[in-house]
Design an enzyme around this catalytic site. Structure first.
Site, PDB file in Angstrom:
ATOM      1  N   SER A 147       0.853  -1.194   0.000  1.00 25.42           N
ATOM      2  CA  SER A 147       0.000   0.000   0.000  1.00 25.42           C
ATOM      3  C   SER A 147       0.884   1.238   0.000  1.00 25.42           C
ATOM      4  O   SER A 147       2.065   1.166   0.344  1.00 25.42           O
ATOM      5  CB  SER A 147      -0.857   0.010   1.275  1.00 25.42           C
ATOM      6  OG  SER A 147      -1.358   1.312   1.553  1.00 25.42           O
ATOM      7  N   TYR A 160      -3.191  -0.058  10.074  1.00 26.89           N
ATOM      8  CA  TYR A 160      -3.041  -0.436   8.661  1.00 26.89           C
ATOM      9  C   TYR A 160      -1.648  -0.059   8.159  1.00 26.89           C
ATOM     10  O   TYR A 160      -0.968  -0.852   7.511  1.00 26.89           O
ATOM     11  CB  TYR A 160      -4.126   0.281   7.858  1.00 26.89           C
ATOM     12  CG  TYR A 160      -4.217  -0.060   6.403  1.00 26.89           C
ATOM     13  CD1 TYR A 160      -3.638   0.769   5.433  1.00 26.89           C
ATOM     14  CD2 TYR A 160      -4.893  -1.186   5.968  1.00 26.89           C
ATOM     15  CE1 TYR A 160      -3.733   0.472   4.083  1.00 26.89           C
ATOM     16  CE2 TYR A 160      -5.007  -1.488   4.613  1.00 26.89           C
ATOM     17  CZ  TYR A 160      -4.427  -0.647   3.689  1.00 26.89           C
ATOM     18  OH  TYR A 160      -4.527  -0.937   2.339  1.00 26.89           O
TER      19      TYR A 160
HETATM   20  P1  NAP Z   1     -11.834  -5.267  -0.105  1.00 28.38           P
HETATM   21  O1  NAP Z   1     -12.702  -4.809  -1.207  1.00 28.38           O
HETATM   22  O2  NAP Z   1     -12.183  -4.949   1.309  1.00 28.38           O
HETATM   23  O3  NAP Z   1     -11.603  -6.881  -0.239  1.00 28.38           O
HETATM   24  C1  NAP Z   1     -10.814  -7.504   0.719  1.00 28.38           C
HETATM   25  C2  NAP Z   1     -10.955  -8.991   0.522  1.00 28.38           C
HETATM   26  O4  NAP Z   1     -10.201  -9.665   1.539  1.00 28.38           O
HETATM   27  C3  NAP Z   1     -12.402  -9.454   0.659  1.00 28.38           C
HETATM   28  O5  NAP Z   1     -12.662 -10.490  -0.268  1.00 28.38           O
HETATM   29  C4  NAP Z   1     -12.432 -10.004   2.085  1.00 28.38           C
HETATM   30  O6  NAP Z   1     -13.394 -11.005   2.284  1.00 28.38           O
HETATM   31  C5  NAP Z   1     -11.045 -10.627   2.149  1.00 28.38           C
HETATM   32  N1  NAP Z   1     -10.656 -10.892   3.539  1.00 28.38           N
HETATM   33  C6  NAP Z   1     -10.621 -10.010   4.558  1.00 28.38           C
HETATM   34  N2  NAP Z   1     -10.229 -10.637   5.682  1.00 28.38           N
HETATM   35  C7  NAP Z   1     -10.010 -11.934   5.356  1.00 28.38           C
HETATM   36  C8  NAP Z   1      -9.592 -13.092   6.089  1.00 28.38           C
HETATM   37  N3  NAP Z   1      -9.318 -13.035   7.393  1.00 28.38           N
HETATM   38  N4  NAP Z   1      -9.489 -14.273   5.428  1.00 28.38           N
HETATM   39  C9  NAP Z   1      -9.787 -14.352   4.114  1.00 28.38           C
HETATM   40  N5  NAP Z   1     -10.189 -13.302   3.354  1.00 28.38           N
HETATM   41  C10 NAP Z   1     -10.286 -12.108   3.992  1.00 28.38           C
HETATM   42  O7  NAP Z   1     -10.376  -4.695  -0.308  1.00 28.38           O
HETATM   43  P2  NAP Z   1      -9.606  -4.268  -1.639  1.00 28.38           P
HETATM   44  O8  NAP Z   1      -9.711  -2.811  -1.823  1.00 28.38           O
HETATM   45  O9  NAP Z   1      -9.952  -5.202  -2.755  1.00 28.38           O
HETATM   46  O10 NAP Z   1      -8.109  -4.545  -1.141  1.00 28.38           O
HETATM   47  C11 NAP Z   1      -7.454  -5.778  -1.380  1.00 28.38           C
HETATM   48  C12 NAP Z   1      -6.041  -5.612  -0.870  1.00 28.38           C
HETATM   49  O11 NAP Z   1      -5.462  -4.444  -1.467  1.00 28.38           O
HETATM   50  C13 NAP Z   1      -5.972  -5.386   0.641  1.00 28.38           C
HETATM   51  O12 NAP Z   1      -4.812  -6.015   1.141  1.00 28.38           O
HETATM   52  C14 NAP Z   1      -5.825  -3.873   0.759  1.00 28.38           C
HETATM   53  O13 NAP Z   1      -5.174  -3.507   1.965  1.00 28.38           O
HETATM   54  C15 NAP Z   1      -4.975  -3.579  -0.427  1.00 28.38           C
HETATM   55  N6  NAP Z   1      -5.019  -2.200  -0.923  1.00 28.38           N
HETATM   56  C16 NAP Z   1      -6.200  -1.636  -1.277  1.00 28.38           C
HETATM   57  C17 NAP Z   1      -6.171  -0.327  -1.808  1.00 28.38           C
HETATM   58  C18 NAP Z   1      -7.417   0.392  -2.229  1.00 28.38           C
HETATM   59  O14 NAP Z   1      -7.330   1.616  -2.456  1.00 28.38           O
HETATM   60  N7  NAP Z   1      -8.545  -0.279  -2.355  1.00 28.38           N
HETATM   61  C19 NAP Z   1      -4.962   0.338  -1.969  1.00 28.38           C
HETATM   62  C20 NAP Z   1      -3.789  -0.288  -1.539  1.00 28.38           C
HETATM   63  C21 NAP Z   1      -3.826  -1.567  -1.048  1.00 28.38           C
HETATM   64  P3  NAP Z   1     -14.735 -10.639   3.145  1.00 28.38           P
HETATM   65  O15 NAP Z   1     -15.576  -9.805   2.235  1.00 28.38           O
HETATM   66  O16 NAP Z   1     -15.311 -11.975   3.497  1.00 28.38           O
HETATM   67  O17 NAP Z   1     -14.256  -9.869   4.359  1.00 28.38           O
HETATM   68  C1  GCO Z   2      -7.057   5.050   3.411  1.00 28.29           C
HETATM   69  C2  GCO Z   2      -7.146   4.140   2.209  1.00 28.29           C
HETATM   70  C3  GCO Z   2      -5.758   3.697   1.801  1.00 28.29           C
HETATM   71  C4  GCO Z   2      -5.854   2.791   0.623  1.00 28.29           C
HETATM   72  C5  GCO Z   2      -4.530   2.319   0.192  1.00 28.29           C
HETATM   73  C6  GCO Z   2      -3.631   3.416  -0.290  1.00 28.29           C
HETATM   74  O1  GCO Z   2      -7.952   5.003   4.246  1.00 28.29           O
HETATM   75  O2  GCO Z   2      -6.074   5.799   3.443  1.00 28.29           O
HETATM   76  O3  GCO Z   2      -7.968   3.021   2.488  1.00 28.29           O
HETATM   77  O4  GCO Z   2      -5.131   3.069   2.878  1.00 28.29           O
HETATM   78  O5  GCO Z   2      -6.619   1.665   0.940  1.00 28.29           O
HETATM   79  O6  GCO Z   2      -3.915   1.523   1.146  1.00 28.29           O
HETATM   80  O7  GCO Z   2      -2.499   2.818  -0.908  1.00 28.29           O
END
Ligand code: NAP
Ligand code: GCO
Length: 267
Positions: A147, A160
């Site tokens: 992230s 986080y």
């Molecule tokens: P999301 O929409 O919240 O999806 C997260 C997924 O992880 C869901 O399928 C959730 O399943 C699953 N999960 C959570 N806890 C779990 C557990 N204990 N065991 C198995 N599965 C679990 O998040 P996203 O935005 O797609 O993010 C995916 C990854 O990218 C995360 O690591 C997040 O930190 C990272 N990320 C996101 C962003 C962003 O801007 N969106 C940016 C940087 C990094 P449930 O629905 O059952 O909880």
């Molecule tokens: C926040 C956001 C971010 C993104 C991502 C950025 O609340 O700042 O959720 O953390 O998820 O991780 O790279």
């Protein structure tokens, strides 16, 4: 074909954790497009079922497993089942993750630990479970979804940021320890991506205006937009393929340039 330009994932088994939807689903779809066999997990059977159906709609036969990635016994049982039913995992994407946006002094230690458990301990647990199979096969790819908070802090995301900062160093340590076994471990650092996880930051305001944080991200991103989960597919295929065999311990930021930009000057 020279492996340096071989982006094919034919005959590779790719496990993407937490990939019923969101970034995990988009990455799995891209890996499937490059030829990988997709395996994914989620905590709830209903979400796994929905995920299998969603992959099917994309023409992808995905193997779904119910597993909480924080539960080491459950993860070990899932990996054993995958190896028996699908094959040894060649590519692991540690994608499953949660966030709790709470001012640190108001955050309980329980909440802090839960975020660390999913976002940092689980990638350790799942990586530890698949590495022996990769060593036996003589190759492996681990991609940790880090992230921008692997580099920066901001209000309300202390747990986080601590987890994602730790995940960056876990990535570097796996790369250091298992590079000798032809296992490459890298991270992808998404910027701000439009998924359910960030939906609260993009909620349209009662007066119809954009959420202040939404406007902030738009002003801080040269691309002038939030990322789409599909923006992460190509980088994931690169890091999962032979073409990245000499890339190890790196975090590839896919952030639209936000980390390079001072921000749009006021007009
Ligand atoms: P999301 O929409 O919240 O999806 C997260 C997924 O992880 C869901 O399928 C959730 O399943 C699953 N999960 C959570 N806890 C779990 C557990 N204990 N065991 C198995 N599965 C679990 O998040 P996203 O935005 O797609 O993010 C995916 C990854 O990218 C995360 O690591 C997040 O930190 C990272 N990320 C996101 C962003 C962003 O801007 N969106 C940016 C940087 C990094 P449930 O629905 O059952 O909880
Ligand atoms: C926040 C956001 C971010 C993104 C991502 C950025 O609340 O700042 O959720 O953390 O998820 O991780 O790279």
């Amino acid at each position: 074909m020279d492996s340096k330009t071989n982006f094919s994932l034919d005959n590779k088994v790719a496990l993407v954790t937490g990939a019923s939807y969101g970034i995990g689903f988009a990455i799995a779809k891209a890996l499937a497009g490059a030829g990988a066999t997709i395996v994914f997990n989620d905590i709830k059977q209903e979400l796994v079922d929905k995920g299998v159906a969603a992959y099917k709609e994309e023409g992808i036969t995905a193997y779904g497993y119910v597993c909480d990635v924080t539960d080491e016994d459950a993860v070990n049982a899932m990996i054993a089942k995958i190896e028996q039913e699908v094959g040894v995992v060649d590519v692991l994407v540690n994608n499953a993750g949660i966030i709790k946006r709470i001012p640190m002094i108001e955050m309980s230690a329980k909440d802090f630990r839960q975020v660390i458990d999913v976002d940092l301990n689980a990638p350790f647990i799942v990586s530890k479970a698949v590495i022996p199979g990769m060593i036996k096969k003589g190759h492996g790819k681990i991609i940790n979804i880090c992230s921008m908070m692997s580099e920066f802090g901001r209000e309300t995301v202390s747990a986080y940021a601590a987890a994602k900062g730790g995940l960056k160093m876990l990535t570097r340590n796996i790369a250091s320890e298992y590079g000798q076994n032809n296992i490459q471990c890298n991270g992808i650092g998404p910027g701000y991506i439009a998924t359910p996880q960030t939906a609260p930051l993009r909620e349209v305001q009662p007066d119809g205006s954009r959420h202040p944080f939404d406007q902030f991200i738009i002003s801080k991103t040269p691309a002038g937009r939030w990322g789409e989960a599909s923006d992460l597919g190509g980088p994931a295929v690169f890091l999962a393929s032979d073409a990245s065999d000499f890339v190890n311990g790196q975090i590839l930021y896919v952030d639209g340039g936000i980390q390079a930009y001072i921000g749009k000057q006021p007009s």
